[in-house]
Scaffold this motif. Structure first.
Motif, PDB file in Angstrom:
ATOM      1  N   SER A 147      -0.469   4.715   4.245  1.00 40.53           N
ATOM      2  CA  SER A 147      -1.018   5.567   5.231  1.00 40.53           C
ATOM      3  C   SER A 147      -0.188   6.105   6.585  1.00 40.53           C
ATOM      4  N   ALA A 148       0.660   5.277   6.984  1.00 46.86           N
ATOM      5  CA  ALA A 148       1.617   5.706   8.049  1.00 46.86           C
ATOM      6  C   ALA A 148       2.595   6.807   7.192  1.00 46.86           C
ATOM      7  N   LEU A 149       2.984   6.597   6.150  1.00 51.68           N
ATOM      8  CA  LEU A 149       3.733   7.667   5.230  1.00 51.68           C
ATOM      9  C   LEU A 149       3.150   9.048   5.058  1.00 51.68           C
ATOM     10  N   GLU A 150       1.722   9.088   4.895  1.00 51.44           N
ATOM     11  CA  GLU A 150       0.930  10.168   4.715  1.00 51.44           C
ATOM     12  C   GLU A 150       0.893  10.873   5.980  1.00 51.44           C
ATOM     13  N   ALA A 151       0.429  10.345   6.981  1.00 53.78           N
ATOM     14  CA  ALA A 151       0.663  10.894   8.348  1.00 53.78           C
ATOM     15  C   ALA A 151       1.907  11.580   8.900  1.00 53.78           C
ATOM     16  N   GLU A 152       2.972  11.053   8.332  1.00 54.51           N
ATOM     17  CA  GLU A 152       4.176  11.666   8.692  1.00 54.51           C
ATOM     18  C   GLU A 152       4.452  12.910   7.739  1.00 54.51           C
ATOM     19  N   ILE A 153       3.743  12.905   6.605  1.00 58.21           N
ATOM     20  CA  ILE A 153       4.114  13.968   5.673  1.00 58.21           C
ATOM     21  C   ILE A 153       3.205  14.993   6.179  1.00 58.21           C
ATOM     22  N   LEU A 154       2.011  14.856   6.475  1.00 60.82           N
ATOM     23  CA  LEU A 154       1.209  15.892   7.101  1.00 60.82           C
ATOM     24  C   LEU A 154       1.846  16.569   8.451  1.00 60.82           C
ATOM     25  N   SER A 155       2.281  15.721   9.118  1.00 61.94           N
ATOM     26  CA  SER A 155       3.034  16.188  10.575  1.00 61.94           C
ATOM     27  C   SER A 155       4.218  17.131  10.171  1.00 61.94           C
ATOM     28  N   ALA A 156       5.106  16.708   9.304  1.00 60.70           N
ATOM     29  CA  ALA A 156       6.082  17.521   8.813  1.00 60.70           C
ATOM     30  C   ALA A 156       5.761  18.782   8.113  1.00 60.70           C
ATOM     31  N   ILE A 157       4.710  18.717   7.519  1.00 58.43           N
ATOM     32  CA  ILE A 157       4.189  20.070   6.776  1.00 58.43           C
ATOM     33  C   ILE A 157       3.810  21.123   7.698  1.00 58.43           C
ATOM     34  N   LYS A 158       2.963  20.416   8.666  1.00 57.03           N
ATOM     35  CA  LYS A 158       2.480  21.568  10.013  1.00 57.03           C
ATOM     36  C   LYS A 158       3.771  22.044  10.739  1.00 57.03           C
ATOM     37  N   ASP A 159       4.870  21.378  10.590  1.00 56.48           N
ATOM     38  CA  ASP A 159       5.942  21.699  11.632  1.00 56.48           C
ATOM     39  C   ASP A 159       6.713  22.556  10.622  1.00 56.48           C
ATOM     40  N   ASN A 281       5.806  11.983  -5.423  1.00 57.27           N
ATOM     41  CA  ASN A 281       7.377  11.988  -4.872  1.00 57.27           C
ATOM     42  C   ASN A 281       7.750  13.288  -4.454  1.00 57.27           C
ATOM     43  N   VAL A 282       7.066  13.958  -3.938  1.00 58.64           N
ATOM     44  CA  VAL A 282       7.375  15.194  -3.298  1.00 58.64           C
ATOM     45  C   VAL A 282       7.704  15.233  -1.857  1.00 58.64           C
ATOM     46  N   GLY A 283       8.937  15.334  -1.567  1.00 56.17           N
ATOM     47  CA  GLY A 283       9.124  15.257  -0.143  1.00 56.17           C
ATOM     48  C   GLY A 283       9.344  13.835   0.435  1.00 56.17           C
ATOM     49  N   VAL A 284       9.356  12.833  -0.458  1.00 55.54           N
ATOM     50  CA  VAL A 284       9.534  11.486  -0.143  1.00 55.54           C
ATOM     51  C   VAL A 284      10.678  10.604  -0.921  1.00 55.54           C
ATOM     52  N   SER A 285      11.245   9.588  -0.493  1.00 57.01           N
ATOM     53  CA  SER A 285      12.187   8.948  -1.267  1.00 57.01           C
ATOM     54  C   SER A 285      11.801   7.309  -1.363  1.00 57.01           C
ATOM     55  N   ILE A 286      12.112   6.840  -2.481  1.00 54.35           N
ATOM     56  CA  ILE A 286      11.854   5.330  -2.711  1.00 54.35           C
ATOM     57  C   ILE A 286      13.062   4.591  -1.778  1.00 54.35           C
ATOM     58  N   VAL A 287      12.393   3.610  -0.808  1.00 52.96           N
ATOM     59  CA  VAL A 287      13.470   2.761  -0.283  1.00 52.96           C
ATOM     60  C   VAL A 287      13.288   1.462  -0.754  1.00 52.96           C
ATOM     61  N   GLY A 288      12.427   1.125  -1.454  1.00 55.13           N
ATOM     62  CA  GLY A 288      12.260  -0.329  -1.857  1.00 55.13           C
ATOM     63  C   GLY A 288      11.315  -0.535  -2.897  1.00 55.13           C
ATOM     64  N   GLN A 289      11.420  -1.386  -3.740  1.00 59.71           N
ATOM     65  CA  GLN A 289      10.536  -1.571  -4.698  1.00 59.71           C
ATOM     66  C   GLN A 289      10.168  -3.017  -4.730  1.00 59.71           C
ATOM     67  N   TYR A 290       9.043  -3.667  -5.210  1.00 60.56           N
ATOM     68  CA  TYR A 290       8.395  -4.929  -5.387  1.00 60.56           C
ATOM     69  C   TYR A 290       7.920  -5.247  -6.653  1.00 60.56           C
ATOM     70  N   GLU A 291       8.281  -6.484  -7.334  1.00 59.37           N
ATOM     71  CA  GLU A 291       7.550  -6.717  -8.541  1.00 59.37           C
ATOM     72  C   GLU A 291       6.919  -7.854  -8.332  1.00 59.37           C
ATOM     73  N   VAL A 292       5.293  -7.823  -8.735  1.00 61.03           N
ATOM     74  CA  VAL A 292       4.672  -8.910  -8.540  1.00 61.03           C
ATOM     75  C   VAL A 292       4.268  -9.484  -9.936  1.00 61.03           C
ATOM     76  N   LYS A 293       4.710 -10.794  -9.997  1.00 63.51           N
ATOM     77  CA  LYS A 293       4.565 -11.448 -11.543  1.00 63.51           C
ATOM     78  C   LYS A 293       3.678 -12.654 -11.476  1.00 63.51           C
ATOM     79  N   LYS A 294       3.116 -12.671 -12.710  1.00 64.97           N
ATOM     80  CA  LYS A 294       2.347 -13.656 -13.088  1.00 64.97           C
ATOM     81  C   LYS A 294       2.717 -14.828 -14.315  1.00 64.97           C
ATOM     82  N   LEU A 295       2.258 -15.893 -14.566  1.00 64.05           N
ATOM     83  CA  LEU A 295       2.692 -16.601 -15.657  1.00 64.05           C
ATOM     84  C   LEU A 295       2.214 -15.950 -16.884  1.00 64.05           C
ATOM     85  N   ASP A 296       3.188 -16.015 -17.908  1.00 62.83           N
ATOM     86  CA  ASP A 296       3.088 -15.600 -19.241  1.00 62.83           C
ATOM     87  C   ASP A 296       2.525 -16.746 -19.990  1.00 62.83           C
ATOM     88  N   SER A 297       1.193 -16.948 -20.098  1.00 65.60           N
ATOM     89  CA  SER A 297       0.156 -18.157 -20.801  1.00 65.60           C
ATOM     90  C   SER A 297       0.911 -18.025 -22.369  1.00 65.60           C
TER      91      SER A 297
END
Length: 303
Positions: A147-159, A281-297
């Protein structure tokens, strides 16, 4: 000392900017780090993702929320300055500035309400609910960042300039699979100028059908007359499909009109535009990624 949280940084950020100068964000971070006597290790301590220093990240959040309350402004990219509202708040000599203080400002309330899901229980932006599962907490944190990113994107577009906005629309449509190549799409948009049509782009890479585009940076609400004008232009071209993109929003009457006419017109407002940009991914860059793992039954079933 312990690295201060982002709410504890709000008052120092505003006080630092109280001289009325334009501050580069990196300069602000260094000045605040000196004020808090942070050690080199504390200044360089990274987030779990390793993408950014914790202190820099927290100063960024303090700046972002102060900006949403209209206490800070961004005169140009990477810089900030205090606003008249910020000066007035400091004149009252507040002991602290936190979310409860920002909630006194309608601009901040509007920012908070704009992102709330009407169909689910609300999670306050001041923090995660304590009764959430870890998965819920992770999802809530992601949505908060998004949400914070989208607000920043919209502000940058308007500028941005009108010509840059046109290029932005082209980049987004190509990333979404329209227009064939970037070069072909770029030639199409901004070339028509025919009765309310800003450009034409292929619906698919083979060019089996075309979509007519109206792309406007708009301050006020786009009303029904603008959509009627666009629809008339489409009929003049014997076109069946159109997309009207704006940086603002559409009135209820405009949405209703677009929904019942025979010509298919898709309305994309500023919030949806920023959401699509983040998604593709237009006008944004990836700064971090997280993986959520679960048990492989299945793995343990072979034991």
């Amino acid at each position: 000392m312990t690295i201060p949280d982002y709410q504890a940084l709000m008052l120092p950020v505003l006080k630092t900017a109280s001289d009325g100068k334009e501050y580069k964000f990196s300069q602000l971070v260094e000045e605040l780090a000196d004020q808090f006597n942070l050690t080199t290790e504390e200044r360089n301590e990274l987030l779990p993702s390793g993408s950014q220093a914790i202190f820099t990240n927290r100063v960024g959040w303090a700046r972002s929320y102060l900006k949403q309350a209209d206490l800070l402004a961004t005169p140009k990219r990477g810089f900030l300055r205090i606003t008249q509202k910020g000066i007035e708040l400091l004149s009252k000599d507040p002991i602290k500035i936190d979310i409860s203080v920002l909630e006194r400002y309608p601009e901040f309330i509007e920012f908070r309400n704009r992102k709330k899901d009407k169909n689910e229980s609300l999670i306050e932006a001041s923090g995660l609910e304590s009764n959430l599962t870890p998965e819920d907490s992770l999802a809530s944190a992601y949505n908060k960042l998004r949400s914070a990113l989208e607000a920043e994107i919209l502000s940058a577009i308007k500028d941005a300039s009108p010509s840059f906005f046109e290029r932005l629309v082209v980049d987004l449509l190509v990333k979404m699979g329209y227009g064939g190549s970037r070069q072909d799409a770029g030639k199409a948009l901004g070339k028509s100028g025919d009765g309310g049509i800003d450009g034409i782009i292929n619906e698919d890479r083979l060019g089996l059908d075309v979509i007519y585009i109206q792309a406007k940076r708009w301050e006020g609400v786009v009303g029904r007359p603008e959509i009627q004008k666009f629809a008339g232009a489409l009929q003049g071209q014997r076109a069946r499909k159109g997309v009207f993109i704006t940086t603002s929003s559409f009135s209820k009457e405009a949405k209703e009109y677009a929904s019942f006419i025979d010509t298919k017109i898709i309305l994309i407002d500023g919030e949806q535009l920023s959401r699509l940009m983040a998604e593709h991914n237009v006008g944004v860059s990836i700064v971090g990624q997280y993986e959520v793992k679960k048990l492989d039954s299945d793995y343990f079933d072979n034991e």
